[in-house]
Scaffold this active site. Structure first.
Site, short mmCIF file in Angstrom:
data_model
loop_
_atom_site.label_atom_id
_atom_site.label_comp_id
_atom_site.label_asym_id
_atom_site.label_seq_id
_atom_site.Cartn_x
_atom_site.Cartn_y
_atom_site.Cartn_z
N TYR A 112 -0.26 0.35 -1.32
CA TYR A 112 -1.44 -0.45 -0.99
C TYR A 112 -1.51 -1.70 -1.87
O TYR A 112 -1.71 -2.82 -1.36
CB TYR A 112 -2.69 0.42 -1.17
CG TYR A 112 -3.98 -0.25 -0.79
CD1 TYR A 112 -4.36 -0.37 0.55
CD2 TYR A 112 -4.86 -0.73 -1.76
CE1 TYR A 112 -5.55 -0.97 0.91
CE2 TYR A 112 -6.06 -1.33 -1.41
CZ TYR A 112 -6.40 -1.44 -0.08
OH TYR A 112 -7.60 -2.05 0.26
N LYS A 155 -1.36 -5.69 -0.80
CA LYS A 155 -2.47 -6.62 -1.08
C LYS A 155 -2.03 -7.76 -1.99
O LYS A 155 -2.52 -8.89 -1.86
CB LYS A 155 -3.64 -5.85 -1.69
CG LYS A 155 -4.27 -4.83 -0.73
CD LYS A 155 -4.81 -5.50 0.51
CE LYS A 155 -5.50 -4.56 1.47
NZ LYS A 155 -6.02 -5.25 2.65
N ASN A 173 -8.43 -8.68 8.53
CA ASN A 173 -9.17 -7.67 7.78
C ASN A 173 -8.61 -6.25 7.94
O ASN A 173 -8.78 -5.42 7.05
CB ASN A 173 -10.64 -7.71 8.23
CG ASN A 173 -11.39 -6.45 7.87
OD1 ASN A 173 -11.84 -6.29 6.73
ND2 ASN A 173 -11.52 -5.52 8.82
N SER A 200 -7.29 -7.30 -1.95
CA SER A 200 -8.03 -6.31 -2.73
C SER A 200 -7.83 -6.60 -4.21
O SER A 200 -6.80 -7.14 -4.61
CB SER A 200 -7.50 -4.90 -2.44
OG SER A 200 -8.00 -3.98 -3.40
P1 NAP Z 1 -12.18 0.98 7.25
O1 NAP Z 1 -13.64 1.25 7.18
O2 NAP Z 1 -11.24 2.12 7.18
O3 NAP Z 1 -11.88 0.09 8.55
C1 NAP Z 1 -10.58 -0.31 8.84
C2 NAP Z 1 -10.57 -1.18 10.07
O4 NAP Z 1 -9.22 -1.56 10.35
C3 NAP Z 1 -11.09 -0.47 11.30
O5 NAP Z 1 -11.80 -1.36 12.11
C4 NAP Z 1 -9.81 -0.02 11.98
O6 NAP Z 1 -10.02 0.12 13.38
C5 NAP Z 1 -8.88 -1.19 11.68
N1 NAP Z 1 -7.46 -0.84 11.77
C6 NAP Z 1 -6.78 0.05 11.03
N2 NAP Z 1 -5.51 0.09 11.42
C7 NAP Z 1 -5.36 -0.80 12.42
C8 NAP Z 1 -4.29 -1.21 13.23
N3 NAP Z 1 -3.06 -0.70 13.08
N4 NAP Z 1 -4.49 -2.16 14.17
C9 NAP Z 1 -5.74 -2.70 14.35
N5 NAP Z 1 -6.80 -2.34 13.61
C10 NAP Z 1 -6.61 -1.40 12.64
O7 NAP Z 1 -11.74 0.00 6.06
P2 NAP Z 1 -12.59 -1.07 5.22
O8 NAP Z 1 -12.97 -0.44 3.95
O9 NAP Z 1 -13.61 -1.69 6.05
O10 NAP Z 1 -11.43 -2.11 4.88
C11 NAP Z 1 -11.33 -3.36 5.54
C12 NAP Z 1 -10.33 -4.21 4.75
O11 NAP Z 1 -10.83 -4.41 3.43
C13 NAP Z 1 -8.96 -3.57 4.59
O12 NAP Z 1 -7.96 -4.54 4.64
C14 NAP Z 1 -9.03 -2.98 3.21
O13 NAP Z 1 -7.75 -2.81 2.64
C15 NAP Z 1 -9.85 -4.03 2.48
N6 NAP Z 1 -10.50 -3.55 1.28
C16 NAP Z 1 -11.36 -2.50 1.32
C17 NAP Z 1 -11.95 -2.08 0.14
C18 NAP Z 1 -12.92 -0.94 0.10
O14 NAP Z 1 -13.29 -0.52 -1.02
N7 NAP Z 1 -13.37 -0.39 1.21
C19 NAP Z 1 -11.64 -2.71 -1.07
C20 NAP Z 1 -10.75 -3.77 -1.07
C21 NAP Z 1 -10.19 -4.20 0.11
P3 NAP Z 1 -9.31 1.26 14.28
O15 NAP Z 1 -9.18 2.48 13.45
O16 NAP Z 1 -10.21 1.39 15.45
O17 NAP Z 1 -7.98 0.65 14.66
#
Ligand code: NAP
Length: 246
Positions: A154, A158, A89, A141
């Site tokens: 990005y 994905k 994730n 995504s």
């Molecule tokens: P978020 O709120 O920014 O959370 C990102 C998570 O990833 C955090 O727990 C962060 O923890 C961790 N992370 C980031 N870089 C890392 C690294 N190098 N090593 C280990 N952990 C890491 O993002 P989110 O929106 O929940 O997104 C979660 C996933 O869903 C992602 O893959 C994102 O691309 C995908 N997604 C999100 C959306 C959206 O609209 N939000 C839409 C489509 C897909 P730390 O910072 O503590 O490391």
């Protein structure tokens, strides 16, 4: 409970979608190990969910874009023994139009979002193949399918995850391991906080359901794919986007 006594690993479980995935897996009885660079502020909430279902939650510090994540995973495997579920994730954005995009913004997004899945799956698929069971879910995504201006890095990462998912699914299917992807649309998390009110309203007009998603709405789909209810599904991309990509 769907996952009583099972062990799961979730990358990026400290906040956002990952946090809700960890919580949902705990609620269904799984012991969950989540890997992130920081512990986040919600570990207490996760411990409560764990004790309510008789499960355990562990935070392991790690950077999924680095080879060193293999050591973190090896420790987890040693501790847990069996690994039943892996959710890739963790993800980041470094948006910008291509002519302004720095090479480091390209590289970091590809490393955290795509290379990470290669690194974790290389370790854990080995364990699952030996067990002859296991489920992997990669969080892709909708922009990996339809693209998005300002997100070449990005969306490439994905889209790459989707090809990765389908290839790995073919590789490990005969050993009883399933691999699928979830492609969320616009979800309310830290990642999407930066978007201004005007842009957010404009975006909603492109979503047939007329609203953005809550992270729980992605977590519930991940739980489904990780469970035996999806026992005949592999190599698929489940789009969870309120109809955006119809
Ligand atoms: P978020 O709120 O920014 O959370 C990102 C998570 O990833 C955090 O727990 C962060 O923890 C961790 N992370 C980031 N870089 C890392 C690294 N190098 N090593 C280990 N952990 C890491 O993002 P989110 O929106 O929940 O997104 C979660 C996933 O869903 C992602 O893959 C994102 O691309 C995908 N997604 C999100 C959306 C959206 O609209 N939000 C839409 C489509 C897909 P730390 O910072 O503590 O490391």
């Amino acid at each position: 409970m769907l996952f009583k006594g099972k062990n799961a690993i979730v990358t990026g479980g400290s906040r956002g979608i990952g946090l809700k995935i960890v919580k949902a897996l705990l609620t269904e009885g799984a012991n969950v190990y989540y890997i992130s660079r920081t512990k986040g502020e919600k570990h207490g909430e996760l411990e409560k969910a764990a004790s309510a279902s008789g499960a355990s939650v562990y935070w392991k510090q790690g950077d999924v874009s680095k080879e060193s994540v293999a050591e973190v995973l090896a420790d987890i495997v040693k501790e847990a023994g069996q690994i039943d579920i892996l959710i890739n994730n963790a993800g980041i954005t470094r948006d910008g139009l291509i002519f302004r995009m720095k090479t480091e913004d390209w590289d970091s997004v590809l490393s955290v979002n795509l290379k990470s899945a290669f690194l974790t799956c290389r370790e854990i698929s080995r364990v699952m193949i030996k067990q002859r069971s296991g489920v992997i879910v990669n969080i892709s995504s909708v922009v990996g399918i339809i693209g998005n201006a300002g997100q070449t890095n990005y969306s490439a990462s994905k889209a790459g995850l989707i090809g990765f998912t389908k290839s790995l699914a073919r590789e490990v299917a005969s050993r009883g391991v399933r691999v699928n992807a979830v492609a969320p649309g616009f979800v309310e998390t830290d990642m999407t906080k930066k978007l201004g009110e005007k842009a957010r309203e404009a975006l909603k007009t492109q979503i047939p359901l007329g609203r953005t998603a809550q992270p729980e709405e992605i977590a519930s789909v991940v739980v489904f794919l990780a469970s035996d209810r999806a026992s005949y599904i592999t190599g698929q991309v489940l789009v969870v986007d309120g109809g955006m990509a119809i």
